[in-house]
Design a protein around this motif. Sequence first.
Motif, short mmCIF file in Angstrom:
data_model
loop_
_atom_site.label_atom_id
_atom_site.label_comp_id
_atom_site.label_asym_id
_atom_site.label_seq_id
_atom_site.Cartn_x
_atom_site.Cartn_y
_atom_site.Cartn_z
N VAL A 16 36.13 13.30 -9.87
CA VAL A 16 37.14 13.74 -10.83
C VAL A 16 37.70 15.08 -10.38
O VAL A 16 38.90 15.30 -10.35
N ALA A 17 36.80 15.99 -9.94
CA ALA A 17 37.24 17.33 -9.56
C ALA A 17 38.20 17.27 -8.40
O ALA A 17 39.23 17.92 -8.40
N SER A 18 37.91 16.41 -7.38
CA SER A 18 38.77 16.42 -6.21
C SER A 18 40.11 15.74 -6.52
O SER A 18 41.09 15.97 -5.84
N ALA A 19 40.12 14.89 -7.54
CA ALA A 19 41.38 14.22 -7.86
C ALA A 19 42.22 15.05 -8.81
O ALA A 19 43.35 14.72 -9.09
N SER A 20 41.67 16.16 -9.30
CA SER A 20 42.36 16.92 -10.34
C SER A 20 43.54 17.71 -9.79
O SER A 20 43.49 18.27 -8.71
N SER A 21 44.62 17.76 -10.54
CA SER A 21 45.78 18.51 -10.10
C SER A 21 46.35 19.27 -11.28
O SER A 21 47.53 19.59 -11.30
N GLY A 22 45.51 19.51 -12.27
CA GLY A 22 45.97 20.19 -13.46
C GLY A 22 46.97 19.34 -14.22
O GLY A 22 47.81 19.84 -14.94
N GLY A 23 46.90 18.02 -14.06
CA GLY A 23 47.76 17.12 -14.82
C GLY A 23 49.13 16.90 -14.20
O GLY A 23 49.88 16.07 -14.66
N VAL A 24 49.46 17.64 -13.15
CA VAL A 24 50.80 17.49 -12.55
C VAL A 24 50.83 16.29 -11.61
O VAL A 24 49.87 16.05 -10.88
N HIS A 25 51.93 15.56 -11.64
CA HIS A 25 52.08 14.40 -10.76
C HIS A 25 52.06 14.84 -9.30
O HIS A 25 52.74 15.78 -8.93
N LEU A 26 51.27 14.17 -8.47
CA LEU A 26 51.23 14.50 -7.05
C LEU A 26 51.92 13.40 -6.24
O LEU A 26 51.70 12.22 -6.48
N LEU A 116 39.12 20.28 0.68
CA LEU A 116 38.95 20.89 -0.63
C LEU A 116 39.95 20.32 -1.63
O LEU A 116 39.58 19.91 -2.73
N ARG A 117 41.22 20.28 -1.26
CA ARG A 117 42.28 19.91 -2.20
C ARG A 117 42.78 18.49 -2.04
O ARG A 117 43.38 17.94 -2.95
N GLY A 118 42.62 17.95 -0.84
CA GLY A 118 43.19 16.62 -0.55
C GLY A 118 44.61 16.77 -0.01
O GLY A 118 45.31 17.75 -0.32
N GLU A 119 45.04 15.82 0.81
CA GLU A 119 46.36 15.88 1.45
C GLU A 119 47.48 15.87 0.42
O GLU A 119 48.44 16.63 0.52
N ASP A 120 47.36 14.99 -0.60
CA ASP A 120 48.45 14.84 -1.58
C ASP A 120 48.73 16.17 -2.29
O ASP A 120 49.88 16.53 -2.52
N TRP A 121 47.64 16.87 -2.64
CA TRP A 121 47.81 18.13 -3.36
C TRP A 121 48.60 19.13 -2.52
O TRP A 121 49.58 19.72 -2.98
N ILE A 122 48.20 19.29 -1.25
CA ILE A 122 48.86 20.29 -0.39
C ILE A 122 50.30 19.87 -0.12
O ILE A 122 51.22 20.69 -0.13
#
Length: 253
Positions: A16-26, A116-122
């Motif tokens: 869950v933590a690694s998939a989290s983006s603060g609710g913003v669409h990635l 840490l963040r995942g490719e999608d997040w960055i």
Amino acid sequence: MKKFFIAIIMVLVPMVASASSGGVHLDSMDADPTNHASLQRGMKTFVNHCMGCHSANYQRFDRAANDIGMPVELMAENLIFGDQKSGEQMTIAMPQVDAAKWFGTAPPDLTLETRLRGEDWIYTYLRSFYKDPARPWGVNNTVFPDVGMPNVLEGLQGVQMNHCSPEELAHQKSEIDPLTGLQIGGCLTISEKGSQSVEEFDKTVYDLVNFMSYMGNPVKLESQAIGFKVLIFLAIFFVFAFLLKKEYWKDVH
Ligand code: HEC
């Protein structure tokens, strides 16, 4: 039973933590470690635009060049700006203490950032800076609110405006207008054009994050190749194990 639940929670929480983006669409992207041209462009962007502030202390220049199919001498000539040798790590000269004073937070090392963040997040983060005169650098970020990093790629991307509240941001969807090449329908729109079109900029960021993804897991291709060989071994070994089992159990029945 209690232990079982604790174990389940321990497995699920990091997911869950690694998939989290603060609710913003990635926006999603698929890193491709076999695409050498993309990785080479990504390394160029990383060295030119990111290493003023961020180090990649666990990555060596020559190892990267070799892995992404670039001659080491060519890389050393064009991509090493400090007095490092090609066999050294991708360190930077900016002292962490000063950086923390200037930016509020020291820019973190980026070698393992994709882990840490995942490719999608960055990928989404680097394309989501927008104009906000209230912030020290004049920009904010929809993925990382009140971020301490300036929009270093603004010259390429242009200036973006944000039209949405945080709740609306969570559901934003955008597409590129085929006529103008500009983004439509999303929360962020370009108000001043940069040197690249939206599509070109997305590609630049894709290449950059692809390179960062390589740094986060430089042995991905080797692991996959070894994994394949192990599966072949197991398939062959299974035949012998099965025959042996039959032999042992022959007298029992
Ligand atoms: C002028 C200095 C500067 C440059 C150049 C810069 N950054 Fe940053 N970056 C920062 C600072 C400062 C932070 C910490 C922000 C914070 O925590 O508020 C940061 C944070 C980040 C983060 C989030 C780290 C985390 O997980 O919290 C990422 C990802 C990142 N930068 C990527 C990049 C990339 C990729 C480039 C090159 C295109 C780049 N940065 C160029 C200063 C910079």
